[in-house]
Motif scaffolding. Structure first.
Motif, PDB file in Angstrom:
ATOM      1  N   TRP A   1       0.850  -1.189   0.000  1.00  0.00           N
ATOM      2  CA  TRP A   1       0.000   0.000   0.000  1.00  0.00           C
ATOM      3  C   TRP A   1       0.887   1.241   0.000  1.00  0.00           C
ATOM      4  CZ3 TRP A   1      -0.751  -4.450   2.536  1.00  0.00           C
ATOM      5  CH2 TRP A   1      -1.982  -5.103   2.381  1.00  0.00           C
ATOM      6  N   LYS A   2       0.441   2.270  -0.702  1.00  0.00           N
ATOM      7  CA  LYS A   2       1.182   3.524  -0.737  1.00  0.00           C
ATOM      8  C   LYS A   2       0.611   4.495   0.290  1.00  0.00           C
ATOM      9  CE  LYS A   2       2.657   3.409  -5.584  1.00  0.00           C
ATOM     10  NZ  LYS A   2       2.617   4.134  -6.885  1.00  0.00           N
ATOM     11  N   GLY A   3       1.449   5.416   0.713  1.00  0.00           N
ATOM     12  CA  GLY A   3       1.009   6.436   1.650  1.00  0.00           C
ATOM     13  C   GLY A   3       2.072   7.512   1.779  1.00  0.00           C
ATOM     14  N   HIS A   4       1.929   8.339   2.804  1.00  0.00           N
ATOM     15  CA  HIS A   4       2.915   9.392   3.040  1.00  0.00           C
ATOM     16  C   HIS A   4       3.014   9.671   4.532  1.00  0.00           C
ATOM     17  CE1 HIS A   4      -0.950  11.552   2.806  1.00  0.00           C
ATOM     18  NE2 HIS A   4      -0.416  12.379   3.694  1.00  0.00           N
ATOM     19  N   ILE A   5       4.152  10.209   4.941  1.00  0.00           N
ATOM     20  CA  ILE A   5       4.364  10.550   6.344  1.00  0.00           C
ATOM     21  C   ILE A   5       3.426  11.697   6.717  1.00  0.00           C
ATOM     22  CG2 ILE A   5       5.997  11.374   8.068  1.00  0.00           C
ATOM     23  CD1 ILE A   5       6.535   8.548   7.127  1.00  0.00           C
ATOM     24  N   LEU A   6       2.640  11.475   7.766  1.00  0.00           N
ATOM     25  CA  LEU A   6       1.659  12.470   8.201  1.00  0.00           C
ATOM     26  C   LEU A   6       2.231  13.369   9.292  1.00  0.00           C
ATOM     27  CD1 LEU A   6      -1.326  13.282   7.732  1.00  0.00           C
ATOM     28  CD2 LEU A   6      -1.920  11.773   9.623  1.00  0.00           C
ATOM     29  N   SER A   7       2.970  12.791  10.223  1.00  0.00           N
ATOM     30  CA  SER A   7       3.548  13.585  11.309  1.00  0.00           C
ATOM     31  C   SER A   7       4.730  12.843  11.918  1.00  0.00           C
ATOM     32  CB  SER A   7       2.501  13.871  12.398  1.00  0.00           C
ATOM     33  OG  SER A   7       2.079  12.666  13.015  1.00  0.00           O
ATOM     34  N   VAL A   8       5.678  13.617  12.422  1.00  0.00           N
ATOM     35  CA  VAL A   8       6.830  13.075  13.150  1.00  0.00           C
ATOM     36  C   VAL A   8       6.975  13.904  14.421  1.00  0.00           C
ATOM     37  CG1 VAL A   8       9.291  12.582  13.121  1.00  0.00           C
ATOM     38  CG2 VAL A   8       7.974  12.398  11.007  1.00  0.00           C
ATOM     39  N   SER A   9       6.909  13.253  15.557  1.00  0.00           N
ATOM     40  CA  SER A   9       6.954  13.974  16.831  1.00  0.00           C
ATOM     41  C   SER A   9       8.336  14.573  17.077  1.00  0.00           C
ATOM     42  CB  SER A   9       6.597  13.032  17.981  1.00  0.00           C
ATOM     43  OG  SER A   9       6.754  13.692  19.229  1.00  0.00           O
ATOM     44  N   ASP A  10       8.345  15.744  17.687  1.00  0.00           N
ATOM     45  CA  ASP A  10       9.605  16.376  18.086  1.00  0.00           C
ATOM     46  C   ASP A  10       9.989  16.019  19.517  1.00  0.00           C
ATOM     47  OD1 ASP A  10       9.965  17.666  15.651  1.00  0.00           O
ATOM     48  OD2 ASP A  10       8.774  19.396  16.262  1.00  0.00           O
ATOM     49  N   TYR A  11       9.150  15.239  20.167  1.00  0.00           N
ATOM     50  CA  TYR A  11       9.383  14.918  21.572  1.00  0.00           C
ATOM     51  C   TYR A  11       9.690  13.428  21.719  1.00  0.00           C
ATOM     52  CZ  TYR A  11       7.321  19.496  22.044  1.00  0.00           C
ATOM     53  OH  TYR A  11       7.059  20.834  21.914  1.00  0.00           O
ATOM     54  N   PRO A  12      10.859  13.101  22.266  1.00  0.00           N
ATOM     55  CA  PRO A  12      11.284  11.702  22.339  1.00  0.00           C
ATOM     56  C   PRO A  12      10.645  10.945  23.495  1.00  0.00           C
ATOM     57  CG  PRO A  12      12.951  13.100  23.321  1.00  0.00           C
ATOM     58  CD  PRO A  12      11.879  14.023  22.800  1.00  0.00           C
ATOM     59  N   THR A  13      10.617   9.644  23.335  1.00  0.00           N
ATOM     60  CA  THR A  13      10.288   8.742  24.433  1.00  0.00           C
ATOM     61  C   THR A  13      11.431   7.736  24.528  1.00  0.00           C
ATOM     62  OG1 THR A  13       9.043   7.291  22.939  1.00  0.00           O
ATOM     63  CG2 THR A  13       7.802   8.984  24.120  1.00  0.00           C
ATOM     64  N   HIS A  14      11.479   7.010  25.620  1.00  0.00           N
ATOM     65  CA  HIS A  14      12.580   6.078  25.836  1.00  0.00           C
ATOM     66  C   HIS A  14      12.070   4.641  25.841  1.00  0.00           C
ATOM     67  CE1 HIS A  14      14.349   9.855  27.219  1.00  0.00           C
ATOM     68  NE2 HIS A  14      15.524   9.301  26.998  1.00  0.00           N
ATOM     69  N   GLN A  15      12.732   3.811  25.060  1.00  0.00           N
ATOM     70  CA  GLN A  15      12.491   2.371  25.076  1.00  0.00           C
ATOM     71  C   GLN A  15      13.768   1.732  25.612  1.00  0.00           C
ATOM     72  OE1 GLN A  15      11.350   1.173  21.125  1.00  0.00           O
ATOM     73  NE2 GLN A  15       9.313   2.074  21.287  1.00  0.00           N
ATOM     74  N   GLY A  16      13.797   1.560  26.924  1.00  0.00           N
ATOM     75  CA  GLY A  16      15.037   1.126  27.553  1.00  0.00           C
ATOM     76  C   GLY A  16      16.057   2.247  27.468  1.00  0.00           C
ATOM     77  N   LYS A  17      17.206   1.956  26.880  1.00  0.00           N
ATOM     78  CA  LYS A  17      18.240   2.972  26.702  1.00  0.00           C
ATOM     79  C   LYS A  17      18.114   3.696  25.367  1.00  0.00           C
ATOM     80  CE  LYS A  17      21.671   0.611  29.598  1.00  0.00           C
ATOM     81  NZ  LYS A  17      23.049   0.050  29.643  1.00  0.00           N
ATOM     82  N   LYS A  18      17.204   3.238  24.523  1.00  0.00           N
ATOM     83  CA  LYS A  18      17.067   3.809  23.181  1.00  0.00           C
ATOM     84  C   LYS A  18      16.057   4.947  23.173  1.00  0.00           C
ATOM     85  CE  LYS A  18      15.120   1.333  19.944  1.00  0.00           C
ATOM     86  NZ  LYS A  18      14.893   0.310  18.902  1.00  0.00           N
ATOM     87  N   VAL A  19      16.414   6.026  22.494  1.00  0.00           N
ATOM     88  CA  VAL A  19      15.514   7.167  22.329  1.00  0.00           C
ATOM     89  C   VAL A  19      14.780   7.016  21.000  1.00  0.00           C
ATOM     90  CG1 VAL A  19      15.360   9.669  22.042  1.00  0.00           C
ATOM     91  CG2 VAL A  19      16.968   8.697  23.693  1.00  0.00           C
ATOM     92  N   VAL A  20      13.462   7.118  21.033  1.00  0.00           N
ATOM     93  CA  VAL A  20      12.666   6.977  19.813  1.00  0.00           C
ATOM     94  C   VAL A  20      11.670   8.124  19.715  1.00  0.00           C
ATOM     95  CG1 VAL A  20      12.879   4.466  19.717  1.00  0.00           C
ATOM     96  CG2 VAL A  20      10.978   5.499  20.974  1.00  0.00           C
ATOM     97  N   TYR A  21      11.161   8.309  18.490  1.00  0.00           N
ATOM     98  CA  TYR A  21      10.182   9.356  18.215  1.00  0.00           C
ATOM     99  C   TYR A  21       8.969   8.730  17.532  1.00  0.00           C
ATOM    100  CZ  TYR A  21      14.041  12.562  19.133  1.00  0.00           C
ATOM    101  OH  TYR A  21      15.072  13.243  19.722  1.00  0.00           O
ATOM    102  N   ALA A  22       7.795   9.154  17.932  1.00  0.00           N
ATOM    103  CA  ALA A  22       6.567   8.622  17.337  1.00  0.00           C
ATOM    104  C   ALA A  22       6.325   9.262  15.974  1.00  0.00           C
ATOM    105  CB  ALA A  22       5.379   8.891  18.257  1.00  0.00           C
ATOM    106  N   PHE A  23       5.759   8.476  15.062  1.00  0.00           N
ATOM    107  CA  PHE A  23       5.390   9.008  13.755  1.00  0.00           C
ATOM    108  C   PHE A  23       4.069   8.397  13.317  1.00  0.00           C
ATOM    109  CE2 PHE A  23       6.973   4.972  12.343  1.00  0.00           C
ATOM    110  CZ  PHE A  23       6.277   4.704  11.175  1.00  0.00           C
ATOM    111  N   LYS A  24       3.425   9.059  12.362  1.00  0.00           N
ATOM    112  CA  LYS A  24       2.206   8.545  11.742  1.00  0.00           C
ATOM    113  C   LYS A  24       2.334   8.655  10.232  1.00  0.00           C
ATOM    114  CE  LYS A  24      -1.491   9.211  15.150  1.00  0.00           C
ATOM    115  NZ  LYS A  24      -2.803   9.864  15.395  1.00  0.00           N
TER     116      LYS A  24
END
Length: 381
Positions: A263-286
């Motif tokens: 399926w095709k699509g496009h990036i709708l949003s990328v958060s500027d605020y990080p969250t932590h998964q253990g020691k890894k920093v990640v950012y939410a996207f839609k």
């Protein structure tokens, strides 16, 4: 005899001369033909390069799951009391404005009934006061101007006018109370704010149980309406991926449980605020899908993103030709040389970044010369 020998010798010299002339002419012809052929066939010293397609790697691969594009989560309003009736079932498709459930109205109905009685009493008092006013006014009009009864009747008329005014004020207040109760009764019905599908109905609430303020279930939703618009993908990305991912970038999505389809699509949003998964920093996207047929909320999916660093095309400055305001390169198409206009910008002292004109998979000439021209045949490797 001597004459014959001289004639024979002359004939031999003539034939020899003709042979030499023929050979010379033939050499000139061969050279000319060879020159034409050489002028129309690319020589082996020219170098062709094919723009490689970016190889997929972990950087442009992101994982996530399918979610509805929107949802209406409805909580019980404890100030409105218990739920009296639920109008929908789980999985039911509803339209915007559809009635979902209703709070208990017995108390409101009781108050409205009481207000109706109060209204009748106030109307009766008003009408009675008006009758007395009309009757006394008629008596006053029949009396002589100096009659000693007139002042007493006029005082009674004034008192009844005050009673009538009080009744009118009571009726006005009753009307305001009725309007407020009717609005409250109307507000006791909860409506859907979108077209969607009913989900997650709380079984206890559907059986009209009362949830007291402060109880453990007070924060639990009564139900959720999931939008039936095209679905979205939600997930998280790393710091490196965030640095290259931007809104509106195209994505290609595949589901773990649906084979041979994407399926095709496009990036709708990328958060500027990080969250932590253990020691890894990640950012939410839609990501917004263009079409979500055969996909359902909760499906695990993988998306490929065309990152700028991987999609960038660079070529050596030596490959770029300029004529007037036109910038171009020579490309190979169907075994022949073609001129391809390009738009470039400087990357470094030796390289241009191609903005338009070339694509991954195109084959271009890195060292063109003045002998190269469109239409020339290209030798096969």
């Amino acid at each position: 005899m001597e004459v014959q020998r001289e004639q024979a010798s002359a004939e031999k010299r003539s034939k020899k001369t003709n042979v030499i002339v023929t050979i010379v002419v033939a050499l000139f012809v061969v050279a000319a033909v060879g020159g034409v052929i050489a002028a129309n066939v690319m020589n082996d010293k020219l170098k062709w390069v094919t723009i490689a397609k970016p190889a997929p790697d972990k950087l442009n691969t992101v994982k996530g799951e399918i979610v509805p594009s929107d949802a209406q989560t409805i909580y019980q309003d404890s100030s409105k009391g218990r739920i009296q009736q639920v109008f929908v079932n789980e999985g039911q498709v509803v339209q915007k404005g559809a009635q979902l459930f209703q709070y208990e109205q017995s108390n409101i109905d009781l108050q409205l009934a009481k207000k109706a009685v109060d209204q009748k009493v106030a109307e009766a008092n008003r009408d009675e006061a008006q009758k007395i006013i009309d009757s006394l006014t008629e008596q006053v009009n029949r009396l002589e101007a100096d009659s000693d009864k007139k002042p007493g009747l006029e005082r009674t008329i004034s008192q009844q006018e005050a009673n009538k005014q009080l009744a009118d004020l009571q009726l006005e207040k009753i009307k305001l109370d009725q309007d407020q109760l009717n609005k409250k009764k109307q507000d006791s019905i909860v409506y859907s704010t979108m077209d969607g599908v009913v989900g997650n109905i709380d079984a206890d609430r559907a059986q009209y149980t009362y949830t007291a303020p402060g109880s453990d279930k007070e924060d639990a939703p009564v139900m959720t309406i999931y939008s039936n618009s095209t679905y979205q993908m939600e997930g998280t990305i790393t710091e490196k991926q965030k640095s290259e991912m931007a809104v509106n970038q195209e994505v290609r999505i595949k589901a773990d449980v649906v084979s041979n389809q994407s399926w095709k699509g496009h990036i709708l949003s990328v958060s500027d605020y990080p969250t932590h998964q253990g020691k890894k920093v990640v950012y939410a996207f839609k990501a917004q899908l263009d079409d979500s047929e055969k996909l359902y909320p909760g499906y695990h999916v993988t998306a490929k993103v065309d990152l700028p660093s991987q999609m960038e095309i660079t070529i050596p400055r030596s490959s770029v030709m300029k004529k007037g305001k036109t910038t171009y390169v020579y490309v190979a198409k169907k075994g022949k040389v073609q001129k391809q206009e390009v738009s470039v910008e400087s990357k470094d002292k030796e390289t241009y970044t191609v903005l338009t004109g070339l694509e991954h998979g195109d084959r271009y000439l890195t060292n063109p010369s003045s002998d190269v021209h469109p239409g020339m045949k290209i030798k096969k490797d």
